[in-house]
Design a protein around this motif. Structure first.
Motif, PDB file in Angstrom:
ATOM      1  N   GLY A   1      -3.909  23.597  40.853  1.00  0.00           N
ATOM      2  CA  GLY A   1      -4.871  23.799  41.926  1.00  0.00           C
ATOM      3  C   GLY A   1      -4.924  25.250  42.374  1.00  0.00           C
ATOM      4  O   GLY A   1      -3.889  25.909  42.459  1.00  0.00           O
ATOM      5  N   LYS A   2      -6.131  25.735  42.651  1.00  0.00           N
ATOM      6  CA  LYS A   2      -6.308  27.094  43.148  1.00  0.00           C
ATOM      7  C   LYS A   2      -7.327  27.092  44.279  1.00  0.00           C
ATOM      8  O   LYS A   2      -8.364  26.437  44.193  1.00  0.00           O
ATOM      9  N   GLN A   3      -7.004  27.809  45.338  1.00  0.00           N
ATOM     10  CA  GLN A   3      -7.910  27.903  46.482  1.00  0.00           C
ATOM     11  C   GLN A   3      -9.167  28.671  46.097  1.00  0.00           C
ATOM     12  O   GLN A   3      -9.116  29.683  45.402  1.00  0.00           O
ATOM     13  N   GLY A   4     -10.303  28.161  46.568  1.00  0.00           N
ATOM     14  CA  GLY A   4     -11.577  28.824  46.293  1.00  0.00           C
ATOM     15  C   GLY A   4     -12.623  27.831  45.824  1.00  0.00           C
ATOM     16  O   GLY A   4     -12.306  26.781  45.277  1.00  0.00           O
ATOM     17  N   GLU A   5     -13.891  28.155  46.080  1.00  0.00           N
ATOM     18  CA  GLU A   5     -15.020  27.316  45.715  1.00  0.00           C
ATOM     19  C   GLU A   5     -14.869  25.929  46.370  1.00  0.00           C
ATOM     20  O   GLU A   5     -14.324  25.809  47.460  1.00  0.00           O
TER      21      GLU A   5
END
Length: 539
Positions: free
Chosen positions: A203-207
């Motif tokens: 998981g990556k923060q953004g969008e």
């Protein structure tokens, strides 16, 4: 005065606190019920979240049962017992952590009422044990068979696990989860096996959540070793390496004393030659991407860069295993025997900047045995919750495909268990019957909790729910619809739980409940380092 009536302090140290008999039992039960009550308000699609401030001042906002219990900073020994219970449920079934804690709290609450009425713990334990065995038989009789090719039913199972927990994108996440599980499923001797450990979740923060994607390959949270290395490789030939690429060190501590500068240069040149000989084996096989678990020396990085090879170091061991499965390669552990068959292939390997971080994507793998779900979200909290819910969906799909059994949700199966156990208990007489009936009534805590969390009064709807299960022809499917806030047929509505989740929850909650009821003495001792010499002399 009997020996057992004499003061226990004559044999115990002064810094020891002790609770006996009813006091010990009541304290343990109340502590467990308090924790269950905290979890109960998070249950169901309309459950509330908890804000937890951890010891390093990190804020966690979640309604996941396992996360709440693991971060619940309670000193009481029952907290540790419930933590073990939740971990066991999570490991075995992958879901139902809140269910098992709520079951346990209600079993103990009913037991405390019986103890106040004069029943002995041994009588309650015997009644609970018989009722639990019968409950498991009734549960097995009310299963619905799942066919592995019934995608509609499988989607409904996954949606039940995620709905109300993932902030939108439930249908989209369900499709990703189902495709992932299908990819890692294997048919062994007529039985379908799903190894969800081969599915990586990053998981990556953004969008937004809808920008999440299923990667037919792998994604790793790393960057290439050097800036002058290629950041994008098409038609990649991938080597997955375990040991460090360096000159072999002796097993014994040895020192080499060199006084001549020329000899020192020769020694260094020989070390470089050893590293280059290892790397030449990969280069001759056409490797253009090298992923290593260990560090790559400066000399190795320079040589790889000179040969236009993308290299990544310090890749975690479990990630390497997944990568090897995804690209169709084998983890290389010995540089003496490097073969073409050990290498993997992918259409594209590239480094992509996501926010302030870099991620290596491996895409276009042929028939991958492992894959990656790359999740996005507006905040760290949303990404974390999305990871948890995706894991829940994968686990329930695995359970359904492997066991081929599910049960209806919405509190319907609990109401059916309650009804059947009450009817069955009438063939017994004496105090055990009271314990069996209390065990049966405890199951009603699930529909009652759903009703309360929907903002309604259980006293208005629980009697109607009981009536449906007793009188209606298809009454055993009747449960509570949290969104419509009415009693309806859960089978027609498509609300399902997996058989494994419910079975393990009943098993585990019953066993821990009986273990707690069997405790009649709680001894709190101060650690030895806090004892003073005066206290030791006075004992």
């Amino acid at each position: 005065m009997s020996i057992s009536d004499r003061p226990y302090k004559t044999i115990l140290k002064r810094n020891v606190n002790r609770l006996k008999d009813a006091d010990a039992q009541e304290t343990n039960i109340i502590a467990s019920c308090v924790m269950a009550e905290v979890i109960r308000t998070t249950f169901g699609p309309l459950g509330m979240d908890k804000l937890i401030l951890d010891p390093v001042d990190e804020v966690i906002i979640t309604n996941d049962g396992a996360t709440i219990v693991k971060n619940f900073d309670v000193r009481h020994p029952m907290a540790k017992l419930i933590d073990m219970l939740v971990r066991a449920q999570d490991d075995e079934a992958g879901d139902g952590t809140k269910t098992v804690v709520i079951y346990l709290g209600e079993f103990l609450r009913k037991a405390l009422t019986l103890m106040d009425a004069g029943l002995k713990p041994s009588t309650i334990i015997a009644g609970y044990q018989k009722a639990a065995e019968y409950a498991k038989r009734i549960l097995a009789q009310n299963v619905i068979e799942v066919l592995s090719d019934n995608d509609q039913l499988l989607r409904q199972i996954a949606q039940t696990a995620m709905i109300g927990k993932t902030v939108g994108a439930v249908d989209y996440f369900t499709d990703i989860a189902l495709k992932s599980v299908r990819q890692v499923s294997k048919n062994k001797e007529g039985t379908l096996k799903v190894d969800i450990k081969k599915i990586a979740i990053l998981g990556k923060q953004g969008e937004s959540l809808l920008d999440s994607q299923l990667i037919v390959g792998m994604a790793i949270d790393k960057t290439v070793c050097r800036d002058d290395m290629p950041k994008r490789v098409v038609n990649a030939k991938i080597a997955v390496v375990g040991p460090s690429i360096e000159a072999r060190k002796t097993k014994l501590d040895a020192k080499i004393s060199i006084r001549n500068p020329r000899l020192m240069q020769q020694f260094k040149a020989q070390e470089r030659q050893i590293v280059r000989e290892i790397l030449d084996k990969f280069i001759q096989l056409g490797v253009n991407v090298l992923l290593s678990r260990r560090d790559l020396s400066e000399e190795a990085q320079i040589y790889l860069s000179m040969n236009n090879i993308l290299a990544v170091q310090f890749v975690r061991g479990w990630d390497l295993e997944k990568i090897a499965g995804a690209v169709g390669g084998t983890l290389i552990t010995d540089f003496k025997d490097i073969q073409e068959g050990y290498l993997g292939n992918a259409e594209l390997v590239e480094e992509v900047k996501i926010g302030s971080d870099y991620v290596i994507f491996i895409r276009g793998c042929r028939d991958p045995k492992a894959l990656c779900i790359f999740l996005r979200g507006g905040t760290e909290h949303i990404v974390y919750e999305a990871e948890r819910r995706m894991n829940d969906a994968l686990c329930v799909l695995r359970n359904a495909l492997e066991d081929r059994k599910i049960v209806v949700g919405g509190g319907a199966i609990e109401m059916e268990l309650s009804k059947e156990i009450k009817n069955w208990s009438t063939q017994f007489s004496g105090k055990e019957q009271l314990a069996m009936q209390a065990f049966a009534e405890a199951f009603e805590v699930i529909p009652r909790t759903l009703i309360e969390n929907a903002g309604l009064e259980p006293i208005d709807l629980l009697p109607l729910l009981r009536e449906h299960h007793v009188k209606a022809p298809e009454g055993k499917w009747a449960g509570f619809d949290c969104f419509a806030k009415v009693i309806c047929d859960m089978y027609k509505l498509g609300i399902y739980d997996t058989f494994r989740v419910k079975q393990h929850a009943i098993n585990a909650a019953d066993e821990i409940c009986r273990q707690i009821l069997n405790i009649d003495d709680v001894i709190h001792a101060k650690p030895a380092e806090y004892e003073t010499p005066e206290e030791e002399e006075n004992i």
